[in-house]
Scaffold this motif. Structure first.
Motif: not given
Length: 405
Positions: A218, A222-224, A243, A246
């Motif tokens: 995270t 955004h979390t993945l 990510l 960012d």
């Protein structure tokens, strides 16, 4: 009519194919001794060509560059790329993640078949030709083992890549040459890159190269889920790359970025607290965490790093606090891995400098494609898809220019 394509990567070769199909004499120039060197490197991990998700969702992966790439990708979408591979005798398949690969699972058979096709179409190659700009009459200048060479072409397609993996040919040296012509270029920056972390010597020496599997990352909103790998200087891997834009921008702006890692994202907090509330007995803390929470040694090592940084030893934490830490381990990223080690680059020629046919407004008859343009995308097939698509678009643009002139 003759066209010079400068750069023998996916974008340049696709432009050459489109131009040759249009009846144009094409010569592809490249500084390296052979074509497609970075393309072959991309194939070492299986050659992720494109992705199977619906096109509207696919296009969103290009973020702010999406409006500029939309027409090119719609004209040469993922299914067209799959059909193109099939015609070269390289059928594709959809992996479990939705990513699309050639069944051969590597780049070399595809590249060989492609070069054979280009040869039959009359495309010529001038290798070991390093482009160094233009002469006073606007002709292309190349440095070769035999000395300087001047080339007069009816149109030029530049497909020189970004600045990652410079030893494979894309060193970003074109930036200064185009900037000298007044072309606006956003600074090249690492994309899909790793990041540096100030690991302790104990952690670094023990866990370098170890994977973190089944985690959730995270940053901001955004979390993945995905995987990452501990490196000697920091952390990298597929989930990190997703990510990276960012994270990179945050580090550029403030000098650091704090990434949150959930080691057991599949467990509810209450379930994790219940597991950690069981009697530990004579077990060491590491053995207890391994058995009760099913944490890997590297995951436990990350917890120890976080506890050391906070000044609160792991053994002093309550089950609730320990559970919260397990699913929100902070990792402070303090730098971006060098651009030479990045998978790709952000930045490049501003889309304001291009017309709808990918021609440079300040250099009529000169087109640009691929990673030279100011866009970035995560791994997953989006990088190659846009390179192929913009190469085809630049080829069509050059044909249109030649026919008009």
């Amino acid at each position: 009519m003759s066209v010079a394509v400068v750069g023998a990567g996916p974008a340049g070769l696709m432009a050459a194919e489109v131009l040759a199909q249009g009846g144009v004499h094409v010569t592809v120039f490249d500084a390296m001794p052979s074509a497609g060197r970075k393309f072959l490197m991309a194939g070492r991990g299986g050659l992720n060509l494109t992705h199977s998700e619906p096109l509207p969702q696919f296009l969103t992966r290009y973020r702010e560059a999406m409006p500029h790439l939309k027409a090119a990708i719609e004209a040469f979408p993922p299914q067209a790329l799959r059909d193109w591979n099939e015609a070269l005798g390289q059928p594709t398949f959809v992996g479990s993640s939705g990513r699309i690969f050639p069944k051969a699972f590597k780049a070399s058979p595809l590249l060989r078949a492609w070069l054979r096709r280009l040869d039959t179409m009359g495309v010529q190659f001038a290798l070991r030709h390093r482009w160094i700009g233009w002469d006073e009459n606007g002709r292309l200048l190349f440095q070769t083992p035999e000395g300087p060479r001047v080339v007069d072409a009816g149109a030029t397609v530049l497909a020189l890549g970004g600045a990652s993996w410079p030893r494979l040919g894309s060193d970003g040296s074109w930036v200064a040459m185009l900037a000298a012509k007044g072309v606006k270029i956003s600074p090249l920056r690492p994309a899909n890159s790793g990041f540096t972390v100030a690991w302790s010597d104990i952690f670094r020496n023990r866990f370098e190269g170890q994977p973190l599997k089944g985690i959730a990352l995270t940053f901001g909103p955004h979390t993945l889920r995905g995987e990452a790998v501990i490196t000697r200087t920091g952390i990298e891997g597929g989930a990190i790359y997703a990510l990276s834009a960012d994270l990179r921008d945050a580090i550029i702006n403030s000098g650091q970025a704090t990434l949150s890692v959930a080691l057991r994202s599949d467990l509810e907090i209450n379930d994790l607290i219940e597991r950690l509330s069981r009697p530990k007995g004579k077990q060491s803390l590491s053995n207890f965490l391994r058995k009760a929470a099913h944490l890997s040694p590297v995951g436990i090592g990350l917890l120890q790093e976080a506890a050391k940084a906070s000044g609160a030893p792991l053994w002093s934490l309550s089950p609730a606090d320990l559970a919260r830490l397990i699913n929100a381990v902070p990792i402070e990223l303090i730098g971006v891995a060098p651009i030479a080690r990045a998978i790709s680059t952000a930045g490049g020629i501003s889309f304001d400098e291009l017309d709808a046919d990918f021609m440079l407004r300040r250099l009529l008859g000169t087109f640009a494609a691929g990673e030279m343009l100011d866009w970035e995308a995560p791994t997953g097939g989006y990088l190659l898809q846009a390179s192929f698509a913009t190469g085809a678009a630049a080829g069509r643009g050059a044909l249109k220019w030649l026919n008009k002139n």
